[in-house]
Design a protein around this motif. Structure first.
Motif, short mmCIF file in Angstrom:
data_model
loop_
_atom_site.label_atom_id
_atom_site.label_comp_id
_atom_site.label_asym_id
_atom_site.label_seq_id
_atom_site.Cartn_x
_atom_site.Cartn_y
_atom_site.Cartn_z
N VAL A 191 37.95 39.35 11.21
CA VAL A 191 38.50 38.81 12.45
C VAL A 191 39.44 39.86 13.02
CG1 VAL A 191 39.89 36.99 13.49
CG2 VAL A 191 38.32 36.43 11.63
N ALA A 192 39.15 40.33 14.22
CA ALA A 192 39.95 41.42 14.80
C ALA A 192 40.19 41.22 16.29
CB ALA A 192 39.25 42.76 14.55
N ASP A 193 39.99 40.00 16.81
CA ASP A 193 40.24 39.79 18.23
C ASP A 193 41.65 39.25 18.44
OD1 ASP A 193 39.33 37.42 16.93
OD2 ASP A 193 39.00 36.46 18.87
N PHE A 194 42.37 39.88 19.35
CA PHE A 194 43.74 39.52 19.66
C PHE A 194 43.89 39.41 21.17
CE2 PHE A 194 44.01 41.36 15.44
CZ PHE A 194 44.88 40.50 14.79
N PRO A 195 45.02 38.90 21.66
CA PRO A 195 45.20 38.78 23.11
C PRO A 195 44.96 40.11 23.82
CG PRO A 195 46.93 37.60 21.98
CD PRO A 195 46.16 38.32 20.92
N GLU A 196 44.63 40.03 25.08
CA GLU A 196 44.23 41.20 25.85
C GLU A 196 45.30 42.28 25.86
OE1 GLU A 196 42.65 42.29 30.38
OE2 GLU A 196 43.04 40.21 29.78
N ASP A 197 46.57 41.90 25.94
CA ASP A 197 47.65 42.88 25.99
C ASP A 197 48.25 43.18 24.63
OD1 ASP A 197 47.40 43.02 28.75
OD2 ASP A 197 48.76 41.32 29.06
N ASN A 198 47.60 42.72 23.59
CA ASN A 198 48.16 42.84 22.25
C ASN A 198 47.33 43.82 21.43
OD1 ASN A 198 49.16 42.51 19.70
ND2 ASN A 198 48.37 40.45 19.42
N ASP A 212 16.54 49.51 9.73
CA ASP A 212 16.65 48.21 9.06
C ASP A 212 18.09 47.84 8.76
OD1 ASP A 212 17.07 50.14 7.20
OD2 ASP A 212 16.05 49.08 5.56
N ARG A 213 19.05 48.61 9.28
CA ARG A 213 20.46 48.30 9.05
C ARG A 213 21.14 48.01 10.38
NH1 ARG A 213 21.81 46.59 4.05
NH2 ARG A 213 20.90 47.94 2.48
N PHE A 214 22.14 47.13 10.32
CA PHE A 214 22.86 46.75 11.52
C PHE A 214 24.35 46.95 11.30
CE2 PHE A 214 18.97 44.32 11.52
CZ PHE A 214 18.52 44.41 12.83
N ILE A 215 25.04 47.24 12.37
CA ILE A 215 26.49 47.26 12.33
C ILE A 215 26.96 45.89 12.82
CG2 ILE A 215 28.60 48.33 13.20
CD1 ILE A 215 27.06 50.91 13.54
N ARG A 216 27.47 45.11 11.94
CA ARG A 216 27.85 43.74 12.27
C ARG A 216 28.94 43.71 13.34
NH1 ARG A 216 24.71 39.65 9.48
NH2 ARG A 216 23.76 40.79 7.75
N GLN A 217 28.80 42.76 14.26
CA GLN A 217 29.81 42.56 15.28
C GLN A 217 30.64 41.34 14.93
OE1 GLN A 217 30.02 44.99 17.84
NE2 GLN A 217 28.64 45.84 16.30
N ASN A 218 31.95 41.45 15.02
CA ASN A 218 32.83 40.36 14.64
C ASN A 218 32.83 39.24 15.67
OD1 ASN A 218 33.57 41.98 12.44
ND2 ASN A 218 35.23 42.91 13.61
#
Length: 523
Positions: A196-203, A407-413
């Protein structure tokens, strides 16, 4: 009973109803006491900057039941898994240990290191011990779903979260990180990893310093510090398994899931992350409290007092100790970062790499190797997959296409942020421990020399009633503010799990009790 962890190596025991001190245990540890955790009605554990954990019986505090040795640096947090009957401890050495308190040996308890990651700050368990949540100095929350402590060490052996996060932000395939892609697979029945790496826009969150779990296990409450050390934020993130991951209907009281982009192939361009990658704070005092004096102590209602960060003497700056208060069984958490100017993409990547420098050298080597392999296999029109199998040639109108790690993916959070609010940045260098009320409707947040009460809306509704139509993160509501009550910076807070009562502790060593009807603080 209220147990306060003090910077002056002691623990203080109070009667929360009469506010009278029952007993004082001096020299409980040989360094600052950081955290107190009750295991049942009579036994509790403490941890300290002296790298040890101690077990205590409230009926006889003259002597410890046992001292536990295993950590190599300051021990900052204690959890207890009722399901497994295991003590779970974490420290600034980046290690998480489990201790079987029912299996004594001649010298110690039976214990095991179950996970290690650099930059670890806090480790928390959900009330049912089905989830483990960690926060780091790299602006990252790590969730372990369907937790099985007995197999965690084996399942996550060799996994480096910082390296995988670097791969996500750089969108450059790193084979040594991609080989742990299976840990994120929604089909895993145990020990599934989520970032989990999503934070407020200005943060631009740099250090997620404080962490608590909702009493029902619905969300994670955290407090973070921006990369420039100019602002602090409190955030609430949804941590429940999503419906698509469970394959079953959600519980009616569960917060609706966030829509998340599907995994992107390693060779495909990916959308930029929601926020700028965190940058490392300057070494001057990245969570370094004020110089320690014998006259300054921190009482914490069961969680850690402010220990002093010795970052200047370390080869790599260590986040300083935190202070917090925790009453007998209550759990709480909250945090958020402060706004900061966004850096250009190249600068962001360099900054993020510097924040996880323990893994950068290894990452750079693997990136170079990957590019060399791609060039080689492109020339031969055959590329291997990360699983060790070669992928078939694809024929186009122009001839065979270059091969990649198809066959590999970079996972998106997934986007997990629900609520947030900016905090005062008074008292730089100290960790302020927030807390949930026993029902999860209120959050107490240290605010300068006082505190403030936060809620999801003006009616102090529960989380399930507030997020039904939530399409984007929302501001928390300030429903009560008390400023200037303490004579020094408030660093810890705790709601009583049984009574309508709140306790805060400050650097001066004072504890204040708050009751809802008097409107006044009681010493």
């Amino acid at each position: 009973m209220l147990v306060a962890a003090c910077e002056k190596k002691s623990i203080q025991i109070f009667d929360p109803l009469t506010h009278q001190k029952i007993q004082s245990v001096n020299d409980a540890h040989s360094d600052c006491v950081n955290c107190v955790k009750f295991l049942d009605a009579r036994m509790f554990a403490t941890c300290s900057d002296d790298t040890t954990i101690a077990l205590w019986d409230v009926r006889n505090l003259k002597k410890k039941i046992r001292t536990l040795l295993g950590h190599s640096k300051w021990v900052k947090n204690i959890e207890f898994s009722v399901k497994d009957k295991l003590l779970v401890t974490s420290g600034l050495d980046g290690s998480i240990y489990t201790w079987d308190i029912n299996s004594y040996t001649e010298y110690n308890l039976v214990y095991q290191k179950v996970f290690h990651t650099s930059s670890l700050m806090r480790c928390r368990l959900s009330p049912d011990a089905r989830q483990m949540v960690m926060c780091t100095t790299g602006g990252l929350l790590i969730i372990i779903h369907d937790l099985n402590l007995s197999t965690l060490a084996q399942d996550l052996h060799g996994f480096k979260p910082n390296l995988y996060r670097l791969m996500q932000m750089s969108q450059q395939m790193i084979p040594i990180a991609a080989m742990y892609d299976h840990l994120f697979d929604s089909s895993r029945k145990e020990n599934r990893v989520e970032f989990v790496a999503d934070f407020p826009e200005d943060n631009d969150a740099e250090v997620v310093s404080a962490l608590q779990i909702h009493p029902q296990g619905w969300s994670a409450l955290s407090r973070n510090i921006s990369h420039d050390d100019r602002s602090e934020w409190t955030c609430i993130h949804d941590i429940q398994p999503l419906e698509s991951e469970r394959g079953v209907a959600r519980d009616s009281c569960r917060a609706p899931p966030r829509c998340a982009p599907s995994p992107a192939p390693a060779h495909a361009p990916a959308s930029p992350p929601r926020r700028a990658p965190p940058r490392r704070l300057p070494a001057r005092a990245r969570l370094r409290p004020l110089a320690r004096t014998h006259s300054r102590s921190q009482l914490l209602d069961g969680i850690s007092p402010a220990s002093r960060s010795r970052a200047e003497s370390e080869p790599e700056p260590e986040p300083g100790p935190s202070s917090a208060a925790s009453s007998v069984p209550a759990e709480e958490q909250l945090a958020a970062p402060a706004p900061a100017p966004a850096a250009p993409p190249a600068a962001r990547l360099v900054a993020s790499m510097s924040s996880i420098q323990n893994d950068v050298w290894e990452a750079s080597i693997t990136v170079k190797q990957n590019r060399m392999l791609q060039e080689f296999y492109s020339s031969s029109m055959l590329a291997p997959s990360t699983s060790g199998h070669t992928s078939r040639d694809i024929t186009t109108e122009d001839g065979p296409a270059p091969r990649r790690y198809a066959d590999r993916f970079i996972r998106q959070n997934k986007e997990r942020l629900l609520y947030y609010i900016e905090e005062t940045n008074e008292g730089k260098g100290f960790i302020k421990e927030l807390c949930y009320s026993a029902d999860g409707r209120l959050v107490c947040s240290p605010f300068g020399r006082g505190m403030r009460l936060l809620a999801l809306n003006e009616d102090c509704s529960e989380l399930p009633h507030c997020v039904q139509d939530l399409n984007r993160p929302r501001l928390m509501v300030d429903v009560g503010q008390s400023l200037g009550i303490h004579q020094d910076l408030v660093v810890s807070s705790r709601f009583s799990p049984r009574y309508h009562m709140l306790v805060t502790g400050c650097l001066e060593g004072k504890i204040l009790w708050y009751q809802p009807y008097s409107g006044e603080a009681l010493y």
